[in-house]
Structures are given as structure tokens and as C-alpha cells.
Scaffold this active site. Structure first.
Site, PDB file in Angstrom:
ATOM      1  N   LYS A  37       0.815  -1.200   0.000  1.00  0.00           N
ATOM      2  CA  LYS A  37       0.000   0.000   0.000  1.00  0.00           C
ATOM      3  C   LYS A  37       0.856   1.261   0.000  1.00  0.00           C
ATOM      4  O   LYS A  37       0.386   2.351  -0.298  1.00  0.00           O
ATOM      5  CB  LYS A  37      -0.891   0.033   1.263  1.00  0.00           C
ATOM      6  CG  LYS A  37      -1.832  -1.097   1.410  1.00  0.00           C
ATOM      7  CD  LYS A  37      -2.565  -0.931   2.761  1.00  0.00           C
ATOM      8  CE  LYS A  37      -3.386  -2.164   3.078  1.00  0.00           C
ATOM      9  NZ  LYS A  37      -3.918  -2.094   4.458  1.00  0.00           N
ATOM     10  N   ASP A 100       7.527   2.796  -1.924  1.00  0.00           N
ATOM     11  CA  ASP A 100       7.734   3.924  -1.029  1.00  0.00           C
ATOM     12  C   ASP A 100       9.208   4.040  -0.648  1.00  0.00           C
ATOM     13  O   ASP A 100       9.840   5.058  -0.863  1.00  0.00           O
ATOM     14  CB  ASP A 100       6.836   3.809   0.216  1.00  0.00           C
ATOM     15  CG  ASP A 100       6.824   2.404   0.821  1.00  0.00           C
ATOM     16  OD1 ASP A 100       7.685   1.577   0.460  1.00  0.00           O
ATOM     17  OD2 ASP A 100       5.944   2.138   1.653  1.00  0.00           O
ATOM     18  N   ILE A 101       9.750   2.948  -0.103  1.00  0.00           N
ATOM     19  CA  ILE A 101      11.144   2.999   0.361  1.00  0.00           C
ATOM     20  C   ILE A 101      11.867   1.717  -0.040  1.00  0.00           C
ATOM     21  O   ILE A 101      11.275   0.636   0.003  1.00  0.00           O
ATOM     22  CB  ILE A 101      11.201   3.224   1.902  1.00  0.00           C
ATOM     23  CG1 ILE A 101      12.650   3.376   2.399  1.00  0.00           C
ATOM     24  CG2 ILE A 101      10.491   2.130   2.661  1.00  0.00           C
ATOM     25  CD1 ILE A 101      12.741   3.892   3.830  1.00  0.00           C
ATOM     26  N   ASP A 103      14.781  -0.733   0.945  1.00  0.00           N
ATOM     27  CA  ASP A 103      15.621  -1.059   2.094  1.00  0.00           C
ATOM     28  C   ASP A 103      16.557  -2.192   1.678  1.00  0.00           C
ATOM     29  O   ASP A 103      17.517  -1.972   0.959  1.00  0.00           O
ATOM     30  CB  ASP A 103      14.726  -1.417   3.281  1.00  0.00           C
ATOM     31  CG  ASP A 103      15.490  -1.418   4.598  1.00  0.00           C
ATOM     32  OD1 ASP A 103      16.720  -1.327   4.567  1.00  0.00           O
ATOM     33  OD2 ASP A 103      14.857  -1.518   5.658  1.00  0.00           O
ATOM     34  N   GLY A 105      15.844  -4.424  -0.453  1.00  0.00           N
ATOM     35  CA  GLY A 105      15.629  -4.645  -1.873  1.00  0.00           C
ATOM     36  C   GLY A 105      14.821  -5.884  -2.222  1.00  0.00           C
ATOM     37  O   GLY A 105      14.534  -6.134  -3.390  1.00  0.00           O
ATOM     38  N   LEU A 106      14.404  -6.629  -1.206  1.00  0.00           N
ATOM     39  CA  LEU A 106      13.657  -7.865  -1.463  1.00  0.00           C
ATOM     40  C   LEU A 106      12.352  -7.625  -2.202  1.00  0.00           C
ATOM     41  O   LEU A 106      11.989  -8.361  -3.121  1.00  0.00           O
ATOM     42  CB  LEU A 106      13.315  -8.549  -0.134  1.00  0.00           C
ATOM     43  CG  LEU A 106      14.215  -9.677   0.341  1.00  0.00           C
ATOM     44  CD1 LEU A 106      13.614 -10.292   1.593  1.00  0.00           C
ATOM     45  CD2 LEU A 106      14.360 -10.738  -0.748  1.00  0.00           C
TER      46      LEU A 106
HETATM   47  P1  5GP Z   1      12.901  -4.161   1.235  1.00  0.00           P
HETATM   48  O1  5GP Z   1      12.010  -5.176   0.597  1.00  0.00           O
HETATM   49  O2  5GP Z   1      13.611  -3.250   0.261  1.00  0.00           O
HETATM   50  O3  5GP Z   1      13.816  -4.759   2.254  1.00  0.00           O
HETATM   51  O4  5GP Z   1      11.981  -3.240   2.112  1.00  0.00           O
HETATM   52  C1  5GP Z   1      11.091  -2.386   1.520  1.00  0.00           C
HETATM   53  C2  5GP Z   1       9.757  -2.465   2.224  1.00  0.00           C
HETATM   54  O5  5GP Z   1       9.922  -2.537   3.652  1.00  0.00           O
HETATM   55  C3  5GP Z   1       8.977  -1.212   1.921  1.00  0.00           C
HETATM   56  O6  5GP Z   1       8.022  -1.480   0.924  1.00  0.00           O
HETATM   57  C4  5GP Z   1       8.316  -0.901   3.240  1.00  0.00           C
HETATM   58  O7  5GP Z   1       7.031  -1.470   3.265  1.00  0.00           O
HETATM   59  C5  5GP Z   1       9.120  -1.601   4.303  1.00  0.00           C
HETATM   60  N1  5GP Z   1       9.966  -0.650   5.032  1.00  0.00           N
HETATM   61  C6  5GP Z   1      11.308  -0.578   5.004  1.00  0.00           C
HETATM   62  N2  5GP Z   1      11.753   0.397   5.798  1.00  0.00           N
HETATM   63  C7  5GP Z   1      10.657   0.985   6.341  1.00  0.00           C
HETATM   64  C8  5GP Z   1      10.469   2.092   7.258  1.00  0.00           C
HETATM   65  O8  5GP Z   1      11.383   2.762   7.757  1.00  0.00           O
HETATM   66  N3  5GP Z   1       9.172   2.391   7.565  1.00  0.00           N
HETATM   67  C9  5GP Z   1       8.122   1.697   7.062  1.00  0.00           C
HETATM   68  N4  5GP Z   1       6.896   2.073   7.433  1.00  0.00           N
HETATM   69  N5  5GP Z   1       8.264   0.667   6.198  1.00  0.00           N
HETATM   70  C10 5GP Z   1       9.521   0.313   5.846  1.00  0.00           C
HETATM   71 MG    MG Z   2       5.755  -1.532   1.560  1.00  0.00          MG
END
Ligand code: 5GP
Ligand code: MG
Length: 182
Positions: A37, A100-101, A103, A105-106
Site C-alpha cells: 500500500k 515507497d522505500i 531497504d 531490496g527484497l
Molecule cells: P525491502 O524489501 O527493500 O527490504 O523493504 C522495503 C519495504 O519494507 C517497503 O516497501 C516498506 O514497506 C518496508 N519498510 C522498510 N523500511 C521501512 C520504514 O522505515 N518504515 C516503514 N513504514 N516501512 C519500511
Molecule cells: Mg511496503
């Protein structure tokens, strides 16, 4: 809550992203693929910005995919679950997946794996925010907006237990609000 980026700073960053994406997709059919979302406000803002840029994509379609980490609160579990798939055909389209963000990268790697096999003309990835320390991830996105430190952030689509997505700014969630129910 400590505000990291106010609404205007986010708007400027999204505008820069739109400008770069437009330049890379001149006269091409573009699909903005939002990862729900969290990417909801980003997709809306990007789509509107893109339509204000002359000589951009020939067509802009909006599509969504809903993915979630199994983890519930501030820690990703390392598993990404597909909750809602796309309906628009991806074959032959220029797709930009938006989160949105970024992190570890998964999430984007999962999106890439899912969409790539549907034969898009090209698939690129975009995140409004990017963790500066990306836990050693070597997955890089094509378009990134603003850097975010190691703290957990909320607002502009990002939640903590489904709260705060509606905030127009990005803020650090103070530790005293963590694991507070309601
Ligand atoms: P990744 O898959 O890149 O490790 O993480 C990305 C996902 O983790 C984003 O879509 C988000 O939902 C969640 N996420 C990572 N860091 C944050 C954060 O600081 N705050 C929130 N609310 N969600 C995060
Ligand atoms: Mg997310």
C-alpha cells in the site's frame, strides 16, 4: 515526531523523479506500477507530475500490485507475499515499478521477478526514499528520491501497523510509540 522531509521537500523530490522518468520515456507507453500500500501517494503524485511535463510518455497507465513482508511491525521477515496481482497486460509495455522505500531490496526483486516473465518492453524500478545503509544489498534501483537514515520512518504512504500513511510528511517514529497498540 521528528520530521525528516516536509511535504514540499517530498513534492520537489517526486517532481525530479517525474522529470527523469519522463526524459527516459519520451513518446513511449508507460505503466506506473505501484507497490501497495505504501506507494499509493507516490504513484498519484508521479502520475500528475508526469502529465504536466511536455514531450513525456505517449500514454500513462496506472497499475498496482500488492506485496507484503510477513513481518508485522518494524522488522522485515525476509519473506515477501503476493496479496494482489496486476490485471493490465505488461507485454510490450515500458513499466516503472514504484515503491515507497527501498531497504534490503527484497520487495523490488520480487516485483522484478514477477513482472519480467510477462514480457515488458522494459522494466525499471523507483523508490521515493532509500535507506542509506541498505543492509549490504547489492540490488540497486533505477530511480531513487531521498535518502533516509537507519531509523524507522512513517508518513507519505509508510505505516506503522497501518497508522500514519496519511501524513503528508516523512517522520521518524519515536521509540515510545513502538509496539503501542491502537
Ligand atoms: P525491502 O524489501 O527493500 O527490504 O523493504 C522495503 C519495504 O519494507 C517497503 O516497501 C516498506 O514497506 C518496508 N519498510 C522498510 N523500511 C521501512 C520504514 O522505515 N518504515 C516503514 N513504514 N516501512 C519500511
Ligand atoms: Mg511496503
Amino acid at each position: 515526531m521528528k520530521v525528516l522531509y516536509d511535504a514540499q521537500e517530498i513534492a520537489r523530490a517526486v517532481w525530479r523523479l517525474a522529470f527523469t522518468i519522463a526524459a527516459d520515456h519520451r513518446r513511449k507507453p508507460l505503466v506506473l506500477l505501484g507497490v501497495l500500500k505504501g506507494a499509493l501517494p507516490a504513484v498519484v503524485d508521479l502520475a500528475r507530475d508526469l502529465s504536466a511535463i511536455p514531450d513525456g510518455p505517449s500514454k500513462i497507465e496506472v497499475e498496482y500490485i500488492c506485496l507484503a513482508s510477513y513481518g508485522r511491525s518494524t522488522q522485515s521477515s525476509g519473506e515477501v507475499r503476493l496479496l494482489l496481482d496486476t490485471r493490465l497486460p505488461m507485454a510490450g509495455k515500458y513499466v516503472v515499478a514504484i515503491d515507497d522505500i527501498a531497504d534490503g531490496g527484497l520487495t523490488m526483486q520480487r516485483v522484478r521477478a514477477l513482472i519480467q516473465e510477462r514480457g515488458p518492453a522494459r522494466l525499471r524500478t523507483c523508490a521515493v526514499f532509500e535507506r542509506t545503509d541498505r543492509r549490504g544489498s547489492d540490488f540497486s534501483l533505477d530511480y531513487v528520491g531521498l535518502p533516509v537514515p537507519g531509523t524507522f520512518v512513517v508518513g507519505y504512504g509508510l505505516d506503522y501497523r497501518e497508522k500514519y500513511r496519511n501524513l503528508p510528511y516523512l517522520a521518524e517514529l519515536p521509540p515510545e510509540l513502538l509496539s503501542q497498540e491502537g
